[in-house]
Design a protein around this motif. Structure first.
Motif, mmCIF file in Angstrom:
data_model
loop_
_atom_site.group_PDB
_atom_site.id
_atom_site.type_symbol
_atom_site.label_atom_id
_atom_site.label_comp_id
_atom_site.label_asym_id
_atom_site.label_seq_id
_atom_site.Cartn_x
_atom_site.Cartn_y
_atom_site.Cartn_z
ATOM 1 N N GLY A 276 -47.364 -8.257 76.288
ATOM 2 C CA GLY A 276 -47.582 -8.680 77.660
ATOM 3 C C GLY A 276 -48.089 -10.094 77.797
ATOM 4 O O GLY A 276 -47.691 -10.815 78.714
ATOM 5 N N LEU B 164 -49.548 -3.828 73.069
ATOM 6 C CA LEU B 164 -49.228 -4.064 74.484
ATOM 7 C C LEU B 164 -49.796 -5.404 74.947
ATOM 8 O O LEU B 164 -49.137 -6.169 75.663
ATOM 9 C CB LEU B 164 -49.777 -2.914 75.326
ATOM 10 C CG LEU B 164 -49.542 -2.964 76.828
ATOM 11 C CD1 LEU B 164 -48.077 -3.141 77.177
ATOM 12 C CD2 LEU B 164 -50.094 -1.704 77.488
ATOM 13 N N LEU B 165 -51.011 -5.696 74.520
ATOM 14 C CA LEU B 165 -51.611 -7.011 74.820
ATOM 15 C C LEU B 165 -50.701 -8.111 74.309
ATOM 16 O O LEU B 165 -50.446 -9.110 74.979
ATOM 17 C CB LEU B 165 -52.985 -7.124 74.153
ATOM 18 C CG LEU B 165 -53.643 -8.510 74.131
ATOM 19 C CD1 LEU B 165 -53.981 -8.984 75.536
ATOM 20 C CD2 LEU B 165 -54.908 -8.505 73.265
ATOM 21 N N GLU C 20 -53.356 -3.007 71.381
ATOM 22 C CA GLU C 20 -53.229 -4.370 70.857
ATOM 23 C C GLU C 20 -51.773 -4.841 70.925
ATOM 24 O O GLU C 20 -51.503 -6.007 71.257
ATOM 25 C CB GLU C 20 -53.739 -4.404 69.411
ATOM 26 C CG GLU C 20 -53.759 -5.771 68.759
ATOM 27 C CD GLU C 20 -54.966 -6.625 69.135
ATOM 28 O OE1 GLU C 20 -56.090 -6.083 69.184
ATOM 29 O OE2 GLU C 20 -54.781 -7.826 69.396
#
Lengths: 251, 251
Positions: free
Chosen positions: A156, A152-153, A150
């Motif tokens: 990113g 990283l989402l 989550e």
DNA sequence: CGCTAATTTGAAGGTACTCAAGCTTCGTGG
DNA sequence: CCACGAAGCTTGAGTACCTTCAAATTAGCG
């Protein structure tokens, strides 16, 4: 600065573990508690700013956080730092170092922390004798992965504002699940540099983003810390659905 | 498009597992192989583009990749997608769904894949009877976390060029460790959209970044894929030290 | 051989970065 | 008790990176 070991004085016997009783944490069986009493080798008190675990070290220990805030991070050679996740009471740290050869990240205390210390070489024994606890450890590792996914989402694909809102909503909910939120408000012992290194932003832009959040009444910046004021505004702004309410195991 | 199950015809009995014999994968004991034979319930063949596991699903299965490429990803409500990591032969997928209530990410095949299928409800039995295998699963979960840490560092703190170079160096090394690199070159079945969603960049900027990498001779873009040509250039550009060479377990 | 999907390119605008300076707060010592 | 310095926060200006929009080109596939 080396952390001080306080193994002689064991403030918290496992039977009176301060983590007991939180509705979001699963209680242990009696036999498990008595095994954990032996697995536990002491307690560690770390001051704010102390590095608890260092990248590259082959630490002999595994810890469960009993109280306080910390964070996991990695750095590039030229000093750029990324904060990977935060650690709160009930979290297991140092598993990577125990299972694999060495740690690939460092951990630093944000506030004074009390850690429950386990001897890593007894870990195979835990797997042999208490499969349920082994299962719990795998559960905990999976949860860490889920949180990282989550985050990283977020880094990113979310905008700076969404990212910041997500971060504080996330920390607020985690803190709430271990009883750290009293009157629907919470003070998180962070500097803006920590926020910047978590979100992957510069400190200047972080400052401007935080200002927008505080204008909307979501939070307030204090000296050396952040007061979260409105969870709902944060959830809305981040388009995040929140953490699952299921209780989780701890060791 | 539902993947087709080919459980009737079991191409690869565990004793002749195609993953055996790679120097980077740890071999199993005899007893473990015979247990795994029972743990394994079949094989699944997934075409390129197939969604193997869906976010939110409560999948009854756990898989080990026997061959092919896939990727794990999450999306926001408005469609923004973040690729979290790639899956290659030897990787265990669906653990989150097996251990916790449900999957928090999806997995899609990039190329035709063959998966070894395990029944998730036999997992507690594995923990009870084969602590070494349980330990291996925890090892695998820790490795996934370690990879995610590095990817998060990359997306958060590396420049677009460094990120791209890191991605291809990383995939090259992983592929090499399971014998997918023949003549020091490798074709990865990616679209530029995948690269963009991995790096957290727009597709236009990704395209321009890849062009710079190809000018330097690090890689070459093909129709529907990327040929990695020079690992050393990539390692240098990304300032990444590479994967540890230690062998890892698999299930 | 034309259609569709993917890649490539150019241009304009916005987001986020660096640089730089000023401000606030807090702890220390005279 | 106040002066001072250090650390952290704030703000403004200019720039670079990256995004979006739009259109052209290329590459399969039937």
């Amino acid at each position: 600065m080396k952390p001080t070991t306080a193994s002689a004085a064991r403030q918290y016997p496992c039977a009176k573990c301060p983590l007991q009783g939180f509705p979001h944490l699963q209680p242990h069986e009696k036999e498990e508690v008595s095994f954990l009493s032996e697995f536990k080798t002491g307690e560690l008190v770390a001051d704010a700013g102390t590095t608890v675990l260092v990248e590259g070290a082959n630490s002999a220990h595994l810890f469960t956080v009993l109280s306080g805030w910390g964070f996991r991070y990695k750095t590039l050679e030229d000093g750029r730092r990324q904060i990977l996740n935060y650690v709160l009471p009930g979290d297991l740290i140092g598993l990577q170092g125990s299972i694999m050869k060495e740690m690939a990240h460092s951990i630093e205390a944000l506030s004074p922390m009390i850690l429950c210390v386990f001897q890593r070489d007894k870990l195979p024994n835990l797997f042999r004798s208490f499969p349920n606890l082994a299962y719990d450890i795998t559960w905990i590792a999976s949860r860490e992965e889920q949180m990282l996914d989550e985050i990283l989402l977020s880094v990113g694909r979310r905008t700076a504002m969404e990212r910041a809102a997500y971060l504080f909503a996330f920390l607020f909910q985690r803190a709430k699940s271990v009883g750290m939120v009293k009157t629907n408000k919470l003070i998180i012992p962070l500097k803006q540099q920590h926020v910047a290194d978590t979100l992957g932003l510069s400190i200047v832009h972080t400052n401007k983003t935080l200002k927008k959040l505080s204008v909307r009444g979501a939070l307030r910046w204090l000296d050396r810390g952040c007061e979260v004021l409105d969870e709902n505004v944060l959830l809305e702004m981040s388009k995040w659905q929140g953490l699952p309410a299921t209780p989780r195991p701890y060791i």
